[in-house]
Design an enzyme around this catalytic site. Sequence first.
Site, PDB file in Angstrom:
ATOM      1  N   LYS B  79      34.621  27.774  32.053  1.00  0.00           N
ATOM      2  CA  LYS B  79      34.848  28.703  33.162  1.00  0.00           C
ATOM      3  C   LYS B  79      33.553  28.804  33.967  1.00  0.00           C
ATOM      4  O   LYS B  79      32.461  28.843  33.386  1.00  0.00           O
ATOM      5  CB  LYS B  79      35.250  30.073  32.596  1.00  0.00           C
ATOM      6  CG  LYS B  79      35.609  31.114  33.641  1.00  0.00           C
ATOM      7  CD  LYS B  79      36.085  32.407  32.989  1.00  0.00           C
ATOM      8  CE  LYS B  79      36.491  33.452  34.026  1.00  0.00           C
ATOM      9  NZ  LYS B  79      36.975  34.706  33.398  1.00  0.00           N
ATOM     10  N   SER B 154      41.471  36.652  34.975  1.00  0.00           N
ATOM     11  CA  SER B 154      40.642  35.888  35.883  1.00  0.00           C
ATOM     12  C   SER B 154      40.398  34.441  35.458  1.00  0.00           C
ATOM     13  O   SER B 154      40.003  33.622  36.280  1.00  0.00           O
ATOM     14  CB  SER B 154      39.294  36.572  36.036  1.00  0.00           C
ATOM     15  OG  SER B 154      38.548  36.513  34.835  1.00  0.00           O
ATOM     16  N   SER B 178      41.427  38.939  30.810  1.00  0.00           N
ATOM     17  CA  SER B 178      41.232  37.705  31.583  1.00  0.00           C
ATOM     18  C   SER B 178      41.362  36.396  30.799  1.00  0.00           C
ATOM     19  O   SER B 178      41.378  35.329  31.408  1.00  0.00           O
ATOM     20  CB  SER B 178      39.872  37.730  32.276  1.00  0.00           C
ATOM     21  OG  SER B 178      39.925  38.546  33.407  1.00  0.00           O
TER      22      SER B 178
END
Lengths: 96, 487
Positions: B79, B154, B178
């Site tokens: 990420k 997210s 997330s």
Amino acid sequence: MSLTRENIAAIAHLARLAITEDESAAYAGSLSKILHLVEQLNVANVAAIEPMSHPLTGMVQRLREDQVTATDEHEKFQRNAAKVSDGLYLVPKVIE
Amino acid sequence: MAELHTLTLAELAAGLKSRAFSSVELTRHFLSRIEKFDAELNAFITVTPELALAQAADADMRIATGTASRLTGLPLAHKDIFCTDGVLTTCASKMLSNFISPYDATVVGRLKQEGMVMLGKTNMDEFAMGSSNETSFYGAVKNPWDLAKVPGGSSGGSAAAVAARIAPVATGTDTGGSIRQPAALTSLTGIKPTYGRVSRYGMIAFASSLDQGGVMGLSAEDAALLLQSMAGFDERDSTSVDMPVPDYAATLNQSLKGLKIGLVKEFFEQGLSEENIKPVKEALTVYEQLGAQLVEVSLPNLPLSVPTYYVVAPAECSSNLSRFDGVRFGYRCESPRDLMDLYTRSRGEGFGSEVKRRIMTGTYVLSAGYYDAYYLRAQKIRRLITEEFAAAFQKVDVLMCPTSPTTAFDIGAKVDDPVTMYLNDIYTIGANLAGLPAMSIPCGFLAGLPVGLQIIAGHFAEAKLLNVAHGYQQVTDWHKRMPERYA
């Protein structure tokens, strides 16, 4: 709790955010909605409850020996800066 | 032999070990799939093919010379919230769109040490603030199960990359759901460990008392494999917990006979139709067949977790994001008039609208005269919620409930109403407030879209969580389904 555009301007100043007129109107609406959501918290009885700032209770702040552990890499770090001169970060003149 | 992208991380590890294929071959396979599919998915912000192939060649050397670990040669995606030395690290923000990190996050460094191969950096909601991956400066990510839908957020880029099999596994972070919510919306297995289990060093901070790094993969076995090397004490993170990491693989296959599963009453009553709850209820029946016992538990203050979170998280965010000043790194506005203009315009132009909304919410709840009414009260309710979880774990081994109130929704459907968007995390936020480990595992489909089952355990009970998830995955195959387009 409803926020006005004047409230938003004051908050934006505290947060050091330049926002446009359009943004200000939109934020007045959406922040008011968020505060309305948050008002649900008023139903709970919190008398005599200790506030909790860390999710693992009973933890203590760890300390370390006061010794140098990092090497000087300012040149590497300053490659990400917008303006640098002689190892210093440049900003608009602060003192006349 | 099956196509490489259809194999789990554990199967790929076995293949590398037996020399069925090399790391370079494996890496090329995934890089070519990224090349082929990422234009439509937008899962990656940065792809690092040269670096990946160099790391793969090194990994093959290690395998050849017998110095490989279990993870050596396996590709992964990080990420874009994790700092990667010498590689663009943006947090999906214009603010960091020019930031080449000068160091590795601990998570990145550890997996690099293991000899893993980084394919690139995945898209996400800007500064991890969002539940749909629509707040990214780099554009929305598409859900591989239906390109018109959001992948959740997210960690939406990590979710889409693994779900479309353009990466075999990915890292994610979870502040209010997330990892778990995008895992649910894309049919993945995602784990958010206990707060303090995985180092936050080099993981760009959103809300420091809630943020935790974890794994998004194809199975509990894969999650265990990666978490084993991510977890553990790090002296560079002051809230890292100095506690040994158990061997997660060793307990995966323990029997679930006698397992006590708590069903959170408040969550089964709230906002879910009979139809939508069906896959979750069927999963509970499977657990009963495996010998588990279902017990109803009540956590009366848990429904307050969303409003509590939307005080605590913005407050911490407003403080953390004050470091972005346009001076030392990150975006700087053109021709600032003076220092104040430099700060306010760099921040005003560099942050997107949701990030600014949260900074302002946080600034407001912390401001003079409002602190007690909002922040202090929220911290007190946070304790009430945490204590209710602790009481529940006196009675049961794990808690189960849905991960998300809905399946993946249309791109654009909720962007104009932040409060509706915030309610996506109604089931996941509690675990963050209490610092508990939690997972989402695939448990079925509704109208062709994936549904997730959430499992929550007590502090540091990751091994139990993974065991409970793995037991289910041994007798079901929802986690093996893949979107046809990417099969």
